[in-house]
Scaffold this motif. Structure first.
Motif: not given
Length: 188
Positions: A17-18, A60-67, A114-119
């Protein structure tokens, strides 16, 4: 090739997320800017073609939900690849990929925006089992080498294997290794 001292300011680690790499939507494309460090196979991807998956902030403002996750052809203009000199894992290169205004088609978005973090997290779950299996295999090879040594080496006319302190330690290591193997099987 980049020596360790040349990596100042670069970030790496498991804090997905960082990440700092950003993908900005422009017409029917995304423009990537940023860098990825400690990436496996950077030289091979550059040499043999193909591409790689990368994560970038699309909100960028959505944290891990914006990747989001993207497929990036390695030959795309604006990508710079450099190798990190390190120890171990010599079968494949480790390095840095820098993205400077790298334009990729919106068709290169993997899955949903915006679902890349979950993948990535789902992929880590599978990868952890594989990495653990590789480590267990290496530990088995090392233990077998050690056992062969203590079977052959003599000290004061006695084989090392005949000293309880050494044979008990070898048995304890074998037991711990078997426990790790069974736990990894269960995880798989």
């Amino acid at each position: 090739m980049v020596p360790w001292s040349g990596l100042h300011g670069a970030s790496g680690g498991s804090d997905v997320a960082g990440i700092r790499t950003v993908a900005t939507k422009r017409d029917s494309a995304f423009v990537l800017n940023g860098q990825k460090i400690y990436i496996s196979g950077v030289l091979e991807a550059e040499r043999w073609g193909g591409g790689h998956l990368t994560l970038a902030k699309t909100d960028p403002g959505a944290g891990h939900r914006g990747i989001s996750m993207f497929y990036v052809p390695t030959s795309t203009k604006g990508i710079e690849v450099s190798k990190i000199e390190n120890m171990g894992r010599m079968g494949i290169s480790t390095g840095i990929m820098r993205y400077a205004n790298v334009e990729i088609s919106q068709n290169n978005l993997v899955g949903q925006l915006n679902k890349g973090f979950y993948y990535a997290m789902d992929g880590f779950n599978h990868a952890r089992v594989l990495v653990a299996g590789a480590c267990i295999g290496a530990a088995e090879a090392i233990l077998e080498t050690g056992i062969e040594y203590i079977k052959q080496r003599e000290v004061f006319s006695t084989k090392l294997k005949d000293y309880e302190a050494i044979s008990f330690e070898a048995a304890e290591l074998r037991t711990r290794l078997e426990m790790a193997k069974l736990l990894n099987y269960k995880a798989a």
